[in-house]
Design a protein around this motif. Structure first.
Motif, PDB file in Angstrom:
ATOM      1  N   ALA A  81       0.827  -1.209   0.000  1.00 21.53           N
ATOM      2  CA  ALA A  81       0.000   0.000   0.000  1.00 21.53           C
ATOM      3  C   ALA A  81       0.858   1.255   0.000  1.00 21.53           C
ATOM      4  CB  ALA A  81      -0.931  -0.017   1.207  1.00 21.53           C
ATOM      5  N   GLN A  82       1.974   1.215   0.708  1.00 25.12           N
ATOM      6  CA  GLN A  82       2.895   2.357   0.720  1.00 25.12           C
ATOM      7  C   GLN A  82       3.466   2.608  -0.665  1.00 25.12           C
ATOM      8  OE1 GLN A  82       3.849   4.275   3.560  1.00 25.12           O
ATOM      9  NE2 GLN A  82       4.783   5.585   2.008  1.00 25.12           N
ATOM     10  N   TRP A  83       3.854   1.540  -1.339  1.00 27.33           N
ATOM     11  CA  TRP A  83       4.406   1.683  -2.700  1.00 27.33           C
ATOM     12  C   TRP A  83       3.340   2.233  -3.649  1.00 27.33           C
ATOM     13  CZ3 TRP A  83       3.462  -0.178  -7.606  1.00 27.33           C
ATOM     14  CH2 TRP A  83       4.493  -0.021  -8.541  1.00 27.33           C
ATOM     15  N   ASN A  84       2.115   1.723  -3.560  1.00 28.75           N
ATOM     16  CA  ASN A  84       1.034   2.200  -4.433  1.00 28.75           C
ATOM     17  C   ASN A  84       0.724   3.673  -4.179  1.00 28.75           C
ATOM     18  OD1 ASN A  84       0.669  -0.252  -5.738  1.00 28.75           O
ATOM     19  ND2 ASN A  84      -0.830  -0.983  -4.229  1.00 28.75           N
ATOM     20  N   ALA A  85       0.740   4.069  -2.888  1.00 25.48           N
ATOM     21  CA  ALA A  85       0.462   5.466  -2.559  1.00 25.48           C
ATOM     22  C   ALA A  85       1.530   6.386  -3.119  1.00 25.48           C
ATOM     23  CB  ALA A  85       0.352   5.626  -1.045  1.00 25.48           C
ATOM     24  N   GLU A  86       2.788   5.974  -3.025  1.00 24.40           N
ATOM     25  CA  GLU A  86       3.882   6.793  -3.554  1.00 24.40           C
ATOM     26  C   GLU A  86       3.817   6.884  -5.077  1.00 24.40           C
ATOM     27  OE1 GLU A  86       7.315   4.862  -2.029  1.00 24.40           O
ATOM     28  OE2 GLU A  86       7.076   5.666   0.016  1.00 24.40           O
ATOM     29  N   GLN A  87       3.510   5.750  -5.728  1.00 27.85           N
ATOM     30  CA  GLN A  87       3.393   5.770  -7.191  1.00 27.85           C
ATOM     31  C   GLN A  87       2.215   6.627  -7.641  1.00 27.85           C
ATOM     32  OE1 GLN A  87       5.548   4.312  -9.519  1.00 27.85           O
ATOM     33  NE2 GLN A  87       6.774   4.227  -7.623  1.00 27.85           N
ATOM     34  N   SER A  88       1.099   6.541  -6.928  1.00 32.07           N
ATOM     35  CA  SER A  88      -0.073   7.332  -7.281  1.00 32.07           C
ATOM     36  C   SER A  88       0.215   8.820  -7.165  1.00 32.07           C
ATOM     37  CB  SER A  88      -1.255   6.964  -6.378  1.00 32.07           C
ATOM     38  OG  SER A  88      -1.642   5.628  -6.586  1.00 32.07           O
ATOM     39  N   ALA A  89       0.960   9.195  -6.120  1.00 31.84           N
ATOM     40  CA  ALA A  89       1.318  10.608  -5.959  1.00 31.84           C
ATOM     41  C   ALA A  89       2.171  11.096  -7.117  1.00 31.84           C
ATOM     42  CB  ALA A  89       2.043  10.791  -4.624  1.00 31.84           C
ATOM     43  N   GLU A  90       3.123  10.255  -7.555  1.00 34.62           N
ATOM     44  CA  GLU A  90       3.979  10.644  -8.681  1.00 34.62           C
ATOM     45  C   GLU A  90       3.164  10.756  -9.973  1.00 34.62           C
ATOM     46  OE1 GLU A  90       7.125  11.548  -8.659  1.00 34.62           O
ATOM     47  OE2 GLU A  90       7.260  11.287  -6.477  1.00 34.62           O
ATOM     48  N   LEU A  91       2.271   9.793 -10.192  1.00 32.92           N
ATOM     49  CA  LEU A  91       1.454   9.830 -11.411  1.00 32.92           C
ATOM     50  C   LEU A  91       0.502  11.016 -11.415  1.00 32.92           C
ATOM     51  CD1 LEU A  91       0.634   6.006 -11.725  1.00 32.92           C
ATOM     52  CD2 LEU A  91       2.158   7.356 -13.198  1.00 32.92           C
ATOM     53  N   TYR A  92      -0.018  11.376 -10.229  1.00 32.52           N
ATOM     54  CA  TYR A  92      -0.927  12.523 -10.149  1.00 32.52           C
ATOM     55  C   TYR A  92      -0.177  13.813 -10.489  1.00 32.52           C
ATOM     56  CZ  TYR A  92      -3.836  16.170  -8.121  1.00 32.52           C
ATOM     57  OH  TYR A  92      -4.571  17.312  -7.924  1.00 32.52           O
ATOM     58  N   LYS A  93       1.049  13.922  -9.973  1.00 35.68           N
ATOM     59  CA  LYS A  93       1.861  15.112 -10.287  1.00 35.68           C
ATOM     60  C   LYS A  93       2.130  15.218 -11.791  1.00 35.68           C
ATOM     61  CE  LYS A  93       4.312  15.365  -5.855  1.00 35.68           C
ATOM     62  NZ  LYS A  93       5.635  15.241  -5.186  1.00 35.68           N
ATOM     63  N   ALA A  94       2.268  14.051 -12.418  1.00 33.58           N
ATOM     64  CA  ALA A  94       2.530  14.051 -13.879  1.00 33.58           C
ATOM     65  C   ALA A  94       1.241  14.210 -14.687  1.00 33.58           C
ATOM     66  CB  ALA A  94       3.233  12.755 -14.254  1.00 33.58           C
ATOM     67  N   GLY A  95       0.090  14.233 -14.002  1.00 32.22           N
ATOM     68  CA  GLY A  95      -1.185  14.394 -14.698  1.00 32.22           C
ATOM     69  C   GLY A  95      -1.699  13.121 -15.315  1.00 32.22           C
ATOM     70  N   ALA A  96      -1.161  11.975 -14.896  1.00 31.83           N
ATOM     71  CA  ALA A  96      -1.549  10.710 -15.508  1.00 31.83           C
ATOM     72  C   ALA A  96      -2.806  10.114 -14.881  1.00 31.83           C
ATOM     73  CB  ALA A  96      -0.398   9.703 -15.405  1.00 31.83           C
ATOM     74  N   ILE A  97      -3.119  10.471 -13.631  1.00 30.75           N
ATOM     75  CA  ILE A  97      -4.301   9.923 -12.965  1.00 30.75           C
ATOM     76  C   ILE A  97      -5.039  11.044 -12.244  1.00 30.75           C
ATOM     77  CG2 ILE A  97      -3.329   7.611 -12.639  1.00 30.75           C
ATOM     78  CD1 ILE A  97      -2.748   8.385  -9.731  1.00 30.75           C
ATOM     79  N   PRO A  98      -6.337  10.877 -11.995  1.00 24.89           N
ATOM     80  CA  PRO A  98      -7.080  11.911 -11.274  1.00 24.89           C
ATOM     81  C   PRO A  98      -6.778  11.873  -9.774  1.00 24.89           C
ATOM     82  CG  PRO A  98      -8.517  10.073 -11.782  1.00 24.89           C
ATOM     83  CD  PRO A  98      -7.206   9.795 -12.475  1.00 24.89           C
ATOM     84  N   GLU A  99      -7.184  12.935  -9.066  1.00 25.12           N
ATOM     85  CA  GLU A  99      -6.917  13.067  -7.635  1.00 25.12           C
ATOM     86  C   GLU A  99      -7.628  11.990  -6.824  1.00 25.12           C
ATOM     87  OE1 GLU A  99      -7.268  16.409  -4.050  1.00 25.12           O
ATOM     88  OE2 GLU A  99      -7.970  16.874  -6.088  1.00 25.12           O
ATOM     89  N   ARG A 100      -8.809  11.549  -7.295  1.00 23.80           N
ATOM     90  CA  ARG A 100      -9.538  10.527  -6.534  1.00 23.80           C
ATOM     91  C   ARG A 100      -8.749   9.231  -6.422  1.00 23.80           C
ATOM     92  NH1 ARG A 100     -12.354  10.760 -11.446  1.00 23.80           N
ATOM     93  NH2 ARG A 100     -12.282   8.806 -12.663  1.00 23.80           N
ATOM     94  N   ASP A 101      -7.917   8.909  -7.417  1.00 25.00           N
ATOM     95  CA  ASP A 101      -7.098   7.707  -7.341  1.00 25.00           C
ATOM     96  C   ASP A 101      -6.028   7.842  -6.267  1.00 25.00           C
ATOM     97  OD1 ASP A 101      -8.623   6.692  -9.358  1.00 25.00           O
ATOM     98  OD2 ASP A 101      -7.118   6.944 -10.947  1.00 25.00           O
TER      99      ASP A 101
END
Length: 234
Positions: A81-101
């Motif tokens: 879960a920690q790894w997924n949260a960190e990856q999601s934060a990076e992808l959100y910064k890059a505009g690849a995923i929405p904030e809800r993810d």
């Protein structure tokens, strides 16, 4: 029979009773199980915290193993879960995923962390329960009774040993209320027991008079470091 020397040299108070050990503690089982080994016998001198008996509890062993496995599983979930949260934060910064993810990943991490805390608490509890399979002496003293042998099944709360401290003996005596003012804490008391002349001290005096017999209760303590006087001697 004890003779309490009063503040006036001319008089004394004669009392009698049993000299009881200063402590007499029943040692009980905290869990249910089968006795594996008994280390103390009646008459043995034991120390505070000394192991008196050991028994096994298959249910507790299973619970501890299960709790340990749950802790390892929860740690793996937190790591993922920690790894997924960190990856999601990076992808959100890059505009690849929405904030809800990102919020979903953070909620998953929080839930996994909570499960880990619960699993660790359960594991610690199982460890404490496992320590209860060792029966320990609650004080320095002598084993006066033992009610189990190796191979017997022990119920939760059953009395297994009785340990007494007889380095000090105590006499609870009734003194007529008219003589109560002659008594003071620390006052010397001359004892005769089993053909020996001994001396003790008044340790406590009850603050009220018993209306039934118009007497006051006095507690007298006698040193018995060598154990020469047996508990409940008259």
């Amino acid at each position: 029979v004890a003779e309490v020397t009063t503040t006036t040299v001319e008089s004394s108070i004669l009392i009698s009773g049993d000299l009881k050990p200063i402590e007499e503690i029943a040692v009980r089982s905290r869990v249910e199980g089968d006795v594996v080994k008994v280390f103390a016998r009646e008459g043995d001198r034991v120390g505070n915290g000394q192991v008196l008996a050991q028994f096994e509890n298959a249910v507790q062993e299973g619970e501890r193993a299960s709790a340990a496995a749950d802790v390892e599983s929860a740690k793996a979930d937190v790591s993922n879960a920690q790894w997924n949260a960190e990856q999601s934060a990076e992808l959100y910064k890059a505009g690849a995923i929405p904030e809800r993810d990102v919020r979903a990943a953070q909620q998953t991490l929080a839930a996994a962390t909570a499960r880990l805390a619960a699993a660790e608490a359960r594991f610690k509890g199982s460890q404490r329960n496992a320590s209860d399979t060792r029966i320990l002496s609650p004080t320095n003293g002598i084993v006066s009774t033992r009610t189990v042998d190796a191979g017997e099944h022990v119920a939760r709360g059953a009395t297994i040993f009785t340990v007494v401290r007889n380095d000090i003996l105590e006499l609870e005596a009734s003194v007529p209320s008219r003589q109560a003012n002659d008594l003071k804490v620390g006052q010397a008391v001359r004892f005769s027991s089993a053909g020996r002349d001994l001396e003790g001290r008044i340790a406590r005096i009850a603050p009220t008079i018993n209306p039934a017999n118009r007497s006051i209760t006095v507690y007298i303590q006698v040193p018995n470091r060598d154990g020469a006087i047996k508990g409940h001697s008259f």
